[in-house]
Design a protein around this motif. Structure first.
Motif, PDB file in Angstrom:
ATOM      1  N   LEU A 408      28.803 -69.141 -13.440  1.00  0.00           N
ATOM      2  CA  LEU A 408      29.944 -68.747 -14.273  1.00  0.00           C
ATOM      3  C   LEU A 408      29.636 -68.948 -15.748  1.00  0.00           C
ATOM      4  N   ASN A 409      29.002 -70.086 -16.102  1.00  0.00           N
ATOM      5  CA  ASN A 409      28.651 -70.335 -17.503  1.00  0.00           C
ATOM      6  C   ASN A 409      27.659 -69.302 -18.026  1.00  0.00           C
ATOM      7  N   LEU A 410      26.629 -69.010 -17.230  1.00  0.00           N
ATOM      8  CA  LEU A 410      25.618 -68.050 -17.672  1.00  0.00           C
ATOM      9  C   LEU A 410      26.205 -66.647 -17.827  1.00  0.00           C
ATOM     10  N   CYS A 411      27.018 -66.225 -16.856  1.00  0.00           N
ATOM     11  CA  CYS A 411      27.614 -64.888 -16.955  1.00  0.00           C
ATOM     12  C   CYS A 411      28.628 -64.817 -18.084  1.00  0.00           C
ATOM     13  N   ARG A 412      29.373 -65.894 -18.324  1.00  0.00           N
ATOM     14  CA  ARG A 412      30.329 -65.878 -19.426  1.00  0.00           C
ATOM     15  C   ARG A 412      29.604 -65.787 -20.767  1.00  0.00           C
ATOM     16  N   ASN A 413      28.494 -66.534 -20.902  1.00  0.00           N
ATOM     17  CA  ASN A 413      27.712 -66.437 -22.139  1.00  0.00           C
ATOM     18  C   ASN A 413      27.188 -65.011 -22.338  1.00  0.00           C
ATOM     19  N   ALA A 414      26.706 -64.395 -21.273  1.00  0.00           N
ATOM     20  CA  ALA A 414      26.216 -63.017 -21.379  1.00  0.00           C
ATOM     21  C   ALA A 414      27.347 -62.060 -21.734  1.00  0.00           C
ATOM     22  N   MET A 415      28.511 -62.260 -21.135  1.00  0.00           N
ATOM     23  CA  MET A 415      29.650 -61.387 -21.427  1.00  0.00           C
ATOM     24  C   MET A 415      30.076 -61.522 -22.880  1.00  0.00           C
ATOM     25  N   GLU A 416      30.090 -62.745 -23.418  1.00  0.00           N
ATOM     26  CA  GLU A 416      30.473 -62.939 -24.817  1.00  0.00           C
ATOM     27  C   GLU A 416      29.451 -62.320 -25.759  1.00  0.00           C
ATOM     28  N   ALA A 417      28.169 -62.385 -25.371  1.00  0.00           N
ATOM     29  CA  ALA A 417      27.143 -61.763 -26.220  1.00  0.00           C
ATOM     30  C   ALA A 417      27.277 -60.248 -26.225  1.00  0.00           C
ATOM     31  N   LEU A 418      27.640 -59.651 -25.070  1.00  0.00           N
ATOM     32  CA  LEU A 418      27.783 -58.193 -24.984  1.00  0.00           C
ATOM     33  C   LEU A 418      29.106 -57.710 -25.555  1.00  0.00           C
ATOM     34  N   SER A 419      30.111 -58.582 -25.603  1.00  0.00           N
ATOM     35  CA  SER A 419      31.424 -58.161 -26.104  1.00  0.00           C
ATOM     36  C   SER A 419      31.400 -57.823 -27.583  1.00  0.00           C
ATOM     37  N   ALA A 420      30.364 -58.311 -28.286  1.00  0.00           N
ATOM     38  CA  ALA A 420      30.277 -57.983 -29.713  1.00  0.00           C
ATOM     39  C   ALA A 420      30.022 -56.502 -29.942  1.00  0.00           C
ATOM     40  N   ARG A 421      29.537 -55.769 -28.908  1.00  0.00           N
ATOM     41  CA  ARG A 421      29.276 -54.327 -29.038  1.00  0.00           C
ATOM     42  C   ARG A 421      30.503 -53.553 -28.567  1.00  0.00           C
ATOM     43  N   THR A 422      31.534 -53.612 -29.290  1.00  0.00           N
ATOM     44  CA  THR A 422      32.739 -52.853 -28.898  1.00  0.00           C
ATOM     45  C   THR A 422      32.689 -51.466 -29.544  1.00  0.00           C
ATOM     46  N   PRO A 423      33.086 -50.400 -28.788  1.00  0.00           N
ATOM     47  CA  PRO A 423      33.406 -50.412 -27.348  1.00  0.00           C
ATOM     48  C   PRO A 423      32.151 -50.515 -26.503  1.00  0.00           C
ATOM     49  N   ASN A 424      32.314 -51.132 -25.323  1.00  0.00           N
ATOM     50  CA  ASN A 424      31.174 -51.349 -24.440  1.00  0.00           C
ATOM     51  C   ASN A 424      30.879 -50.106 -23.611  1.00  0.00           C
ATOM     52  N   ASP A 425      29.601 -49.942 -23.300  1.00  0.00           N
ATOM     53  CA  ASP A 425      29.129 -48.858 -22.462  1.00  0.00           C
ATOM     54  C   ASP A 425      28.482 -49.479 -21.233  1.00  0.00           C
ATOM     55  N   PRO A 426      29.046 -49.266 -20.016  1.00  0.00           N
ATOM     56  CA  PRO A 426      28.472 -49.900 -18.817  1.00  0.00           C
ATOM     57  C   PRO A 426      27.020 -49.535 -18.574  1.00  0.00           C
ATOM     58  N   ALA A 427      26.583 -48.366 -19.036  1.00  0.00           N
ATOM     59  CA  ALA A 427      25.184 -47.987 -18.839  1.00  0.00           C
ATOM     60  C   ALA A 427      24.256 -48.751 -19.783  1.00  0.00           C
ATOM     61  N   ARG A 428      24.803 -49.171 -20.898  1.00  0.00           N
ATOM     62  CA  ARG A 428      23.979 -49.899 -21.878  1.00  0.00           C
ATOM     63  C   ARG A 428      24.215 -51.403 -21.804  1.00  0.00           C
ATOM     64  N   ASP A 429      25.469 -51.822 -21.719  1.00  0.00           N
ATOM     65  CA  ASP A 429      25.834 -53.241 -21.727  1.00  0.00           C
ATOM     66  C   ASP A 429      26.009 -53.694 -20.277  1.00  0.00           C
ATOM     67  N   GLN A 430      25.010 -54.388 -19.766  1.00  0.00           N
ATOM     68  CA  GLN A 430      25.022 -54.784 -18.368  1.00  0.00           C
ATOM     69  C   GLN A 430      24.615 -56.250 -18.213  1.00  0.00           C
ATOM     70  N   ILE A 431      25.140 -56.829 -17.135  1.00  0.00           N
ATOM     71  CA  ILE A 431      24.726 -58.158 -16.679  1.00  0.00           C
ATOM     72  C   ILE A 431      24.131 -57.987 -15.293  1.00  0.00           C
ATOM     73  N   ARG A 432      22.921 -58.481 -15.115  1.00  0.00           N
ATOM     74  CA  ARG A 432      22.229 -58.335 -13.839  1.00  0.00           C
ATOM     75  C   ARG A 432      21.988 -59.711 -13.241  1.00  0.00           C
ATOM     76  N   VAL A 433      22.357 -59.850 -11.962  1.00  0.00           N
ATOM     77  CA  VAL A 433      22.132 -61.092 -11.231  1.00  0.00           C
ATOM     78  C   VAL A 433      21.260 -60.761 -10.032  1.00  0.00           C
ATOM     79  N   THR A 434      20.101 -61.394  -9.978  1.00  0.00           N
ATOM     80  CA  THR A 434      19.171 -61.171  -8.878  1.00  0.00           C
ATOM     81  C   THR A 434      18.895 -62.494  -8.179  1.00  0.00           C
ATOM     82  N   GLY A 435      18.572 -62.416  -6.893  1.00  0.00           N
ATOM     83  CA  GLY A 435      18.254 -63.613  -6.125  1.00  0.00           C
ATOM     84  C   GLY A 435      17.223 -63.294  -5.066  1.00  0.00           C
TER      85      GLY A 435
END
Length: 524
Positions: A408-435
């Protein structure tokens, strides 16, 4: 449901009370300058010789030692030269007396020659024949013999001291080289004039030596005091002032001013004072944070109690949508209660030991996505894209609540970093979680396509209050994540050379207890 609500509210209240008591600890460690014991109240140190006094004492001791080493040989050399001068006069008189026929020199002239030499008798030995060339009426008995033809340094010094300590009226026999040929010339003299001359010479030499020693010692002392004692005194005063008030500004020193050990000590002291001042500032910040958290807990318990009551009422509604979201709301409230119970855990440098079990990773990642509202279309339009790439049926040996906090902390940090690019584009502004699993280790990566971590924040990325890369950030999220991963025996690190920021979690499985495994199989 009501019992769970009451238990949760009671737990929050207990956590708030514990927070209020625990928060006082960091603040107590920071003693204000006004409450520190003053220098007058400090126990008096016994008076002792300072560095400058020791330097002066050593300078005087060494200079006096050098003067003694010079004075003693000089006095011994003066005695030998005095006797040599008398023997030189005796050789001249011997030439006159030896050249004259027997009885041709009057007694008056003989006495004049003896007085000019300062001798009582003058004798010459040549070719195994010893002649008494001149003598006073009654030659006294000789008390000491001195041969100046071959005298060693230690013998010369000892005989010089013997002469200085001798009684008045002592008679010595001095032997030297003859005017020509083999043999020797000898004189018998009263030692008292020699002793008095040596005392005068010693006094004059001692006076001159003391003047030279005083000037030399003063110059050496002033030079050493200017080069070493004064800078060391300044360093000592800085230490005392910094100990009394660490909030004083640290003076600047030119790195090229002094390149010796004193300059290095000044630079190292400056660096140490700055580091200690920064540490004290962080400690004060921790104390202020603890006080703020205790106040927040006091009000948060009432809010959580109200929310739990509302969640209980929502659970009674038979609407499918409500029934679908109510368990998630209840789980979020349970986590909030657990967080309140351990609110000050980080301030005490503690986290509860992880209660590990095999947990499916994909549902946990989906819960993080739903909690943050990622990948959903809002009224403003498409938001931040969320891509999941977790191996099928991948399970991780971890505490589910603690691993959820880290993700949750890592994804929230990523979301806050991407939120600066308003408006957001899902094709450009993405969070990827792999395991994925590699042997007994599960690797989880949380990546974003944002601007990445600034270079200035990477050195202290996982330290409390140091790794925040945005304005208003506390710098605690990554520090807590690193601590939780370390408790699991794993780690977290920033992967270099990627687009945006990519954090990799490494969660190893617990070692298998073979004895317990065999006992379980035998029992089954």
């Amino acid at each position: 449901m009501k019992k769970r609500s009451e238990a949760g509210t009671e737990a929050v209240a207990l956590a708030a009370v514990a927070a209020a008591g625990a928060d006082a600890r960091p603040a107590a460690d920071v003693v204000p300058a006004a409450t520190r014991p003053s220098e007058a109240e400090a126990p008096r140190q016994p008076r002792h010789l300072g560095l400058s006094g020791k330097l002066l004492a050593f300078t005087l001791a060494f200079v006096l030692l050098a003067e003694v080493l010079i004075l003693v040989p000089a006095v011994a050399a003066f005695r030998l030269n005095w006797l040599s001068d008398r023997l030189a006069g005796a050789r001249t008189a011997a030439l006159v007396l030896d050249a004259a026929p027997d009885g041709m020199i009057s007694p008056q002239l003989t006495q004049e020659l003896l007085r000019s030499v300062g001798a009582i008798t003058v004798a010459l030995k040549r070719d195994d024949t010893r002649r008494l060339l001149a003598s006073s009426d009654m030659p006294p008995e000789v008390d000491h013999h001195a041969d100046v033809r071959d005298v060693g340094p230690w013998q010369a010094v000892s005989e010089a001291f013997e002469t200085l300590l001798a009684r008045d009226g002592r008679v010595i026999r001095a032997v030297g080289t003859p005017p020509r040929g083999d043999g020797f010339v000898e004189i018998v003299i009263d030692e008292t004039p020699l002793r008095k001359a040596m005392l005068r010479f010693t006094g004059n030499l001692l006076l001159v030596s003391l003047v030279i020693a005083a000037l030399t010692g003063a110059l050496v002392y002033l030079g050493l005091a200017w080069m070493f004692v004064q800078p060391m005194r300044q360093l000592t005063q800085r230490m005392i002032a910094f100990r009394a008030n660490p909030s004083l500004p640290v003076p600047e020193y030119d790195a090229t001013a002094r390149l010796d050990e004193i300059g290095q000590a000044q630079r190292e002291l400056t660096a140490m004072q700055r580091q200690i001042a920064e540490t004290l500032q962080q400690k004060n910040r921790l104390a202020a944070l603890g006080l703020a958290v205790s106040k927040i807990n006091h009000d948060l318990r009432n809010l959580l109690a109200s929310v739990q009551l509302i969640s209980d009422r929502l659970a009674a509604i038979r609407d499918p949508a409500v029934q679908r979201f109510t368990p998630k709301l209840e789980a979020a409230l349970d986590r909030a209660i657990a967080y309140c119970e351990h609110t000050l855990a980080y301030g005490r440098a503690q986290e509860p030991a992880p209660e590990r079990r095999m947990v499916a990773l994909a549902p946990m990642v989906a819960e993080v996505r739903d909690t943050l509202g990622l990948g959903a279309v809002t009224e403003e339009g498409p938001g931040i894209g969320f891509v999941e790439s977790v191996d099928r049926d991948l399970k991780v040996d971890a505490d589910p609540d603690q691993l959820f906090r880290v993700l949750l902390n890592l994804c929230r940090n990523a979301m806050e970093a991407l939120s600066a690019r308003t408006p957001n584009d899902p094709a450009r502004d993405q969070i990827r979680v792999t395991g994925r699993r590699e042997g007994a280790i599960v690797f989880i990566e949380v990546a974003d396509t944002g601007p990445g971590v600034p270079e200035r924040a990477r050195a202290h990325l996982f330290e409390a209050f140091q790794g925040s890369a945005r304005r208003g950030g506390t710098g605690l999220g990554l520090a807590i994540a690193a601590e939780l991963m370390q408790a699991h025996g794993g780690d977290i690190q920033l992967v270099p050379g990627t687009i945006g920021a990519t954090f990799q979690l490494r969660v190893p499985d617990r070692p298998v207890d073979l004895d317990a495994h065999r006992a379980l199989r035998s029992h089954g």
